[in-house]
Design an enzyme around this catalytic site. Structure first.
Site, PDB file in Angstrom:
ATOM      1  N   ASP A  64       0.948  -1.091  -0.071  1.00  0.00           N
ATOM      2  CA  ASP A  64      -0.059  -0.005  -0.017  1.00  0.00           C
ATOM      3  C   ASP A  64       1.054   1.129  -0.004  1.00  0.00           C
ATOM      4  O   ASP A  64       2.204   1.184   0.165  1.00  0.00           O
ATOM      5  CB  ASP A  64      -1.079   0.215   1.251  1.00  0.00           C
ATOM      6  CG  ASP A  64      -0.135  -0.418   2.506  1.00  0.00           C
ATOM      7  OD1 ASP A  64       0.879   0.158   2.607  1.00  0.00           O
ATOM      8  OD2 ASP A  64      -0.669  -1.041   3.562  1.00  0.00           O
ATOM      9  N   ASP A  66       1.629   4.965   1.658  1.00  0.00           N
ATOM     10  CA  ASP A  66       1.617   5.882   2.716  1.00  0.00           C
ATOM     11  C   ASP A  66       2.142   7.234   2.127  1.00  0.00           C
ATOM     12  O   ASP A  66       3.194   7.394   1.587  1.00  0.00           O
ATOM     13  CB  ASP A  66       2.287   5.411   3.973  1.00  0.00           C
ATOM     14  CG  ASP A  66       1.725   4.279   4.424  1.00  0.00           C
ATOM     15  OD1 ASP A  66       0.536   3.890   4.354  1.00  0.00           O
ATOM     16  OD2 ASP A  66       2.554   3.097   4.716  1.00  0.00           O
ATOM     17  N   ASP A 155       9.924   4.258  12.939  1.00  0.00           N
ATOM     18  CA  ASP A 155      10.484   3.118  13.743  1.00  0.00           C
ATOM     19  C   ASP A 155      11.917   2.745  13.082  1.00  0.00           C
ATOM     20  O   ASP A 155      12.779   2.780  13.832  1.00  0.00           O
ATOM     21  CB  ASP A 155       9.571   2.098  13.746  1.00  0.00           C
ATOM     22  CG  ASP A 155       9.015   1.607  12.374  1.00  0.00           C
ATOM     23  OD1 ASP A 155       9.260   2.240  11.261  1.00  0.00           O
ATOM     24  OD2 ASP A 155       7.954   0.713  12.390  1.00  0.00           O
TER      25      ASP A 155
HETATM   26  P1  ATP Z   1       4.015  -2.726   5.437  1.00  0.00           P
HETATM   27  O1  ATP Z   1       4.523  -3.363   4.322  1.00  0.00           O
HETATM   28  O2  ATP Z   1       3.697  -3.562   6.308  1.00  0.00           O
HETATM   29  O3  ATP Z   1       2.827  -1.747   5.005  1.00  0.00           O
HETATM   30  P2  ATP Z   1       5.114  -0.291   6.415  1.00  0.00           P
HETATM   31  O4  ATP Z   1       6.432   0.111   6.676  1.00  0.00           O
HETATM   32  O5  ATP Z   1       4.339   0.431   5.535  1.00  0.00           O
HETATM   33  O6  ATP Z   1       4.956  -1.780   6.101  1.00  0.00           O
HETATM   34  P3  ATP Z   1       2.902   0.564   8.087  1.00  0.00           P
HETATM   35  O7  ATP Z   1       2.352  -0.107   9.284  1.00  0.00           O
HETATM   36  O8  ATP Z   1       2.101   0.648   6.792  1.00  0.00           O
HETATM   37  O9  ATP Z   1       4.076  -0.295   7.719  1.00  0.00           O
HETATM   38  O10 ATP Z   1       3.459   2.037   8.389  1.00  0.00           O
HETATM   39  C1  ATP Z   1       3.811   3.055   7.601  1.00  0.00           C
HETATM   40  C2  ATP Z   1       5.038   3.771   8.116  1.00  0.00           C
HETATM   41  O11 ATP Z   1       4.606   4.391   9.568  1.00  0.00           O
HETATM   42  C3  ATP Z   1       6.183   2.890   8.606  1.00  0.00           C
HETATM   43  O12 ATP Z   1       6.927   2.677   7.514  1.00  0.00           O
HETATM   44  C4  ATP Z   1       6.787   3.649   9.604  1.00  0.00           C
HETATM   45  O13 ATP Z   1       7.689   4.876   9.044  1.00  0.00           O
HETATM   46  C5  ATP Z   1       5.899   4.228  10.378  1.00  0.00           C
HETATM   47  N1  ATP Z   1       5.222   3.482  11.391  1.00  0.00           N
HETATM   48  C6  ATP Z   1       4.171   2.805  11.395  1.00  0.00           C
HETATM   49  N2  ATP Z   1       4.012   2.316  12.724  1.00  0.00           N
HETATM   50  C7  ATP Z   1       5.130   2.757  13.514  1.00  0.00           C
HETATM   51  C8  ATP Z   1       5.421   2.667  14.964  1.00  0.00           C
HETATM   52  N3  ATP Z   1       4.650   1.755  15.834  1.00  0.00           N
HETATM   53  N4  ATP Z   1       6.405   3.210  15.344  1.00  0.00           N
HETATM   54  C9  ATP Z   1       6.973   4.300  14.659  1.00  0.00           C
HETATM   55  N5  ATP Z   1       6.710   4.428  13.076  1.00  0.00           N
HETATM   56  C10 ATP Z   1       5.735   3.648  12.648  1.00  0.00           C
HETATM   57 MG    MG Z   2       2.450   0.499   4.440  1.00  0.00          MG
END
Ligand code: ATP
Ligand code: MG
Length: 447
Positions: A64, A66, A155
């Site tokens: 997805d 963001d 993170d």
């Molecule tokens: P995925 O491929 O699972 O979507 P993602 O890295 O995009 O991985 P998301 O949960 O969609 O993960 O979160 C988007 C972004 O928001 C992360 O890449 C990170 O930068 C930030 N983020 C999400 N959760 C946290 C957290 N608990 N603490 C700090 N930053 C976070």
């Molecule tokens: Mg994501």
């Protein structure tokens, strides 16, 4: 170039051009692109960020997209007719584009060191509040900030890369590109503190290192041993969500081995003992099904995780209750105990009970129950469950083979199979009656 980049040029962040980062703008989906264009046209700073940028750089297909912007949730919401503000912990905006949802978040700042140790609940300069529990766990995080602030509340370094698809410039404040190339997952800032703020990050560390096949850097790994027990601070609902994402990620077996490595499995699943053959067999099979795009359900996995506890408990009660009652009581208790830390939704707990119940029938193979079992709506899952038990040598492989065969042959051959069953197969009702009789006989002697 664009207003996005004026502030950055003074900040020491590394900027990579299209020729350097090699992201192909064609890989960015239309919805995300439109959201970026709309916010940009309205004069806001806007970037793609997080997993999508990371995945684009790794040549994986982003799950997805963001988006991060300096626009507030209200300002974002105003720009998109099909959008809504969601979330309590993080207020973000979901923008709908055709069937997909693009998550747009407002730049936020991380809490600072002194906040962590002293503040309980406080107002920050922008008037929005952040709050933490007494253990330093972040409850709300709505302190808006600049792009520069936003980087440090993320993170991992590889999740903190910002990409402006209009100028095609990638911005890296934290050497995320370097870590990405080296296959290193590194927490931004002090690992222990960041895990304390949000223990969910411990699980994210495990999930991403399994999914990306990255190595956790030494500090990020070491700190897990010191903070792992904080996982218990997470709400049972969030724990269920995070774990489900992990188990269904296609990397469940690896994730489990990391749970073991970081001593997290006893915290998460206290009832799983040292014999994990069946758990591992089930996670391997789940990973395979995910790769084959077959349906998978968390119910199955929790059913396996709790199975040995259920069996122990059933054995414990079998002296005092009828077998059916012992099983029902054991199931209810074992599930209720796990619900204390992971809230498994009702539809899955019902699934678990149904599948467990069918195990007895599949084991006993009572001729009169065979057809009923085959027609049961949970037969397929119960059969798969039985395969796991046989794979873990808990039941003879012959039993699984029998149930495999009976599904493949015609009615006539099925009858033959049923007639050929050894007559020693005894109903558990009979066993139950025997036990009760024995107990009743004892009573007068005691009195
Ligand atoms: P995925 O491929 O699972 O979507 P993602 O890295 O995009 O991985 P998301 O949960 O969609 O993960 O979160 C988007 C972004 O928001 C992360 O890449 C990170 O930068 C930030 N983020 C999400 N959760 C946290 C957290 N608990 N603490 C700090 N930053 C976070
Ligand atoms: Mg994501």
């Amino acid at each position: 170039m664009t207003s996005n980049l004026t502030a950055i040029s003074q900040s020491g962040a590394v900027q990579l051009s299209a020729a350097e980062h090699k992201i192909d703008p064609a890989d960015i989906d239309d919805g995300a692109m439109q959201v970026v264009e709309t916010l940009h046209s309205a004069g806001y700073e806007v970037f793609l960020v997080g997993g999508c940028v990371r995945d684009l750089l790794l040549n994986h297909r982003p799950k997805d997209f963001d988006v991060a912007s300096n626009a507030t949730p209200e300002q974002i919401h105003e720009l998109f007719r099909r959008s809504r503000i969601i979330g309590r912990r993080f207020r973000i905006v979901h923008v709908r584009h055709r069937r997909e949802i693009i998550e747009v978040s407002t730049f936020r700042r991380a809490l600072e060191q002194e906040d962590i140790s002293t503040a309980h609940s406080r107002k920050d300069l922008s008037g929005k509040d952040s709050a933490q529990s007494s253990k330093g766990v972040m409850l709300r995080d709505n302190a808006y900030g600049s792009l520069n602030d936003d980087v440090y509340r993320r993170d991992f370094t590889v999740n903190a890369l910002y990409y402006d698809p209009l100028s095609e410039i990638l911005i890296d404040w934290v050497s995320g590109v370097q870590d990405l190339q080296a296959g290193i997952l590194r927490i931004i800032g002090d690992a222990e503190q960041r895990y304390r703020e949000d223990p969910g990050r411990i699980l994210r560390a495990v999930r991403f290192s399994a999914k990306l096949d990255f190595t956790l850097d030494e500090d990020s790994a070491q700190a897990i041993y010191n903070t792992g027990d904080l996982i218990g601070e997470l709400s049972p609902a969030r724990l269920f969500d995070e774990l489900t994402k992990m188990f269904l990620s296609g990397h469940a077996e690896k994730i489990w081995s990391l749970f073991e490595h970081y001593e997290l499995s006893p915290l998460l699943f206290p009832s799983v003992g040292s014999d994990q053959k069946m758990v591992i067999a089930a996670l391997q099979s789940t990973d395979l099904r995910v790769r084959q795009e077959k349906p998978v359900t968390p119910g199955f996995i929790y059913g396996v995780l709790l199975w040995s506890a259920y069996q122990r408990r059933t054995a414990q009660y079998s002296g005092e209750m009828r077998p059916g009652q012992a099983r029902d009581t054991a199931a209810a208790e074992v599930i209720a105990e796990q619900q204390g830390n992971i809230s498994i939704p009702r539809r899955f707990t019902q699934f678990i009970r149904d599948v467990w119940k069918l195990q007895t029938r599949l084991e006993n193979r009572l001729p009169k129950n065979i057809e009923k079992s085959l027609a049961d709506r949970r037969f397929r899952a119960a059969y798969d469950f039985m395969l796991m038990r046989c794979a873990a040598s808990e039941q003879p492989q012959e039993l699984a083979d029998w149930w495999t065969r009976i599904q493949e042959v015609d009615k006539e051959a099925q009858d033959e199979m049923i007639n050929a069953l050894p007559s020693r197969t005894r109903s558990d009702k009979t066993e139950g009656r025997k036990k009760r009789r024995r107990r009743r006989r004892k009573k007068p002697g005691e009195a």
